[in-house]
Design a protein around this motif. Structure first.
Motif, mmCIF file in Angstrom:
data_model
loop_
_atom_site.group_PDB
_atom_site.id
_atom_site.type_symbol
_atom_site.label_atom_id
_atom_site.label_comp_id
_atom_site.label_asym_id
_atom_site.label_seq_id
_atom_site.Cartn_x
_atom_site.Cartn_y
_atom_site.Cartn_z
ATOM 1 N N UNK A 79 0.851 -1.135 0.010
ATOM 2 C CA UNK A 79 -0.053 -0.035 -0.128
ATOM 3 C C UNK A 79 0.925 1.415 0.096
ATOM 4 N N UNK A 80 2.065 1.021 0.296
ATOM 5 C CA UNK A 80 2.936 2.476 0.510
ATOM 6 C C UNK A 80 4.331 2.136 -0.358
ATOM 7 N N UNK A 81 4.495 1.313 -1.247
ATOM 8 C CA UNK A 81 5.683 1.067 -2.043
ATOM 9 C C UNK A 81 5.823 2.429 -3.059
ATOM 10 N N UNK A 82 4.932 2.794 -3.730
ATOM 11 C CA UNK A 82 4.690 3.771 -4.677
ATOM 12 C C UNK A 82 4.196 5.209 -4.189
ATOM 13 N N UNK A 83 4.055 5.398 -3.103
ATOM 14 C CA UNK A 83 3.245 6.533 -2.710
ATOM 15 C C UNK A 83 4.422 7.659 -2.371
ATOM 16 N N UNK A 84 3.863 8.853 -2.598
ATOM 17 C CA UNK A 84 4.935 9.824 -2.405
ATOM 18 C C UNK A 84 4.955 10.142 -0.742
ATOM 19 N N UNK A 85 6.280 10.181 -0.398
ATOM 20 C CA UNK A 85 6.540 10.831 0.981
ATOM 21 C C UNK A 85 6.106 12.154 1.206
ATOM 22 N N UNK A 86 5.486 12.489 2.106
ATOM 23 C CA UNK A 86 5.303 13.905 2.514
ATOM 24 C C UNK A 86 5.542 14.252 3.840
ATOM 25 N N UNK A 87 6.473 15.021 3.967
ATOM 26 C CA UNK A 87 6.586 15.162 5.608
ATOM 27 C C UNK A 87 5.930 16.336 6.036
ATOM 28 N N UNK A 88 5.828 16.141 7.272
ATOM 29 C CA UNK A 88 4.846 17.028 8.094
ATOM 30 C C UNK A 88 5.662 17.740 9.318
ATOM 31 N N UNK A 89 5.486 18.953 9.645
ATOM 32 C CA UNK A 89 6.138 19.357 10.837
ATOM 33 C C UNK A 89 5.160 19.917 11.888
ATOM 34 N N UNK A 90 5.629 20.029 13.134
ATOM 35 C CA UNK A 90 4.594 20.635 14.173
ATOM 36 C C UNK A 90 4.280 21.793 13.698
ATOM 37 N N UNK A 91 2.800 22.077 13.797
ATOM 38 C CA UNK A 91 2.161 23.266 13.667
ATOM 39 C C UNK A 91 2.809 24.487 14.070
ATOM 40 N N UNK A 92 3.014 25.520 13.265
ATOM 41 C CA UNK A 92 3.264 26.764 13.648
ATOM 42 C C UNK A 92 2.430 27.959 13.154
ATOM 43 N N UNK A 93 2.134 28.717 13.925
ATOM 44 C CA UNK A 93 1.250 29.963 13.289
ATOM 45 C C UNK A 93 1.798 31.200 13.878
ATOM 46 N N UNK A 94 2.394 31.970 13.188
ATOM 47 C CA UNK A 94 2.905 33.211 13.532
ATOM 48 C C UNK A 94 1.633 34.200 14.022
ATOM 49 N N UNK A 95 1.872 34.861 15.238
ATOM 50 C CA UNK A 95 0.983 35.623 15.644
ATOM 51 C C UNK A 95 0.691 36.854 14.574
ATOM 52 N N UNK A 96 -0.434 37.373 14.157
ATOM 53 C CA UNK A 96 -0.509 38.402 13.293
ATOM 54 C C UNK A 96 -1.767 39.201 13.984
ATOM 55 N N UNK A 97 -1.049 40.387 14.016
ATOM 56 C CA UNK A 97 -2.180 41.458 14.471
ATOM 57 C C UNK A 97 -3.120 41.614 13.334
ATOM 58 N N UNK A 98 -4.552 41.829 13.851
ATOM 59 C CA UNK A 98 -5.496 42.269 12.632
ATOM 60 C C UNK A 98 -5.152 43.498 12.242
ATOM 61 N N UNK A 99 -5.427 43.920 10.840
ATOM 62 C CA UNK A 99 -5.385 45.030 10.409
ATOM 63 C C UNK A 99 -6.010 46.251 11.253
ATOM 64 N N UNK A 100 -5.410 47.604 11.373
ATOM 65 C CA UNK A 100 -6.286 48.544 12.369
ATOM 66 C C UNK A 100 -7.088 49.290 11.090
ATOM 67 N N UNK A 101 -8.317 49.609 11.505
ATOM 68 C CA UNK A 101 -9.016 50.476 10.404
ATOM 69 C C UNK A 101 -8.318 51.698 10.237
ATOM 70 N N UNK A 102 -8.369 52.072 8.930
ATOM 71 C CA UNK A 102 -7.893 53.428 8.555
ATOM 72 C C UNK A 102 -8.820 54.546 8.977
ATOM 73 N N UNK A 103 -7.834 55.436 9.422
ATOM 74 C CA UNK A 103 -8.363 56.759 9.769
ATOM 75 C C UNK A 103 -9.085 57.934 8.755
ATOM 76 N N UNK A 104 -10.080 58.208 8.702
ATOM 77 C CA UNK A 104 -10.706 58.843 7.702
ATOM 78 C C UNK A 104 -10.748 60.268 8.447
ATOM 79 N N UNK A 105 -10.111 61.239 7.811
ATOM 80 C CA UNK A 105 -10.373 62.745 8.336
ATOM 81 C C UNK A 105 -11.451 63.311 7.517
ATOM 82 N N UNK A 106 -12.562 63.883 8.307
ATOM 83 C CA UNK A 106 -13.399 64.695 7.691
ATOM 84 C C UNK A 106 -13.238 66.111 7.349
ATOM 85 N N UNK A 107 -13.771 66.668 6.216
ATOM 86 C CA UNK A 107 -13.283 68.001 5.860
ATOM 87 C C UNK A 107 -14.381 68.897 6.100
#
Length: 107
Positions: A79-107
């Motif tokens: 079942x495994x002789x001709x399969x493609x070996x695909x390595x996996x690593x421990x999950x890593x997620x970089x903490x990303x801050x959500x984008x800040x809303x753009x400040x719109x100045x009223x004239x």
């Protein structure tokens, strides 16, 4: 200049380490490699021991074999002789801050 190029080439070279298991460890002599995964400090390789078709997990820390886990799970190697070996690593997620809303100045 030549020595600088030589130094750069040496620093980019890849090294290979051969890991010898102590004779008391029951490591498969004839195995089929299935997959590899990693954590921050370990590399785990999953194989099928072709003598008894048992799944075996080898755990390495740096270049040292630190554990051989014989799972008792029987797999069909075909079942495994001709399969493609695909390595996996421990999950890593970089903490990303959500984008800040753009400040719109009223004239």
């Amino acid at each position: 200049m030549t020595s600088l190029i030589g130094l750069a080439m040496c620093s980019c070279s890849i090294t290979q380490t051969v890991v010898e298991a102590p004779s008391r460890i029951n490591i498969p002599k004839n195995a089929l490699f299935i997959s590899q995964s990693g954590t921050e400090s370990n590399v785990l390789q999953t194989l099928i021991d072709l003598e008894n078709n048992e799944m075996v997990v080898l755990t390495y820390n740096h270049s040292n074999l630190i554990n051989v886990t014989r799972t008792g799970i029987i797999l069909n190697p075909n079942d495994y002789k001709h399969s493609v070996v695909k390595g996996t690593d421990a999950p890593f997620e970089e903490e990303v801050e959500p984008p800040k809303p753009a400040i719109v100045e009223e004239k």
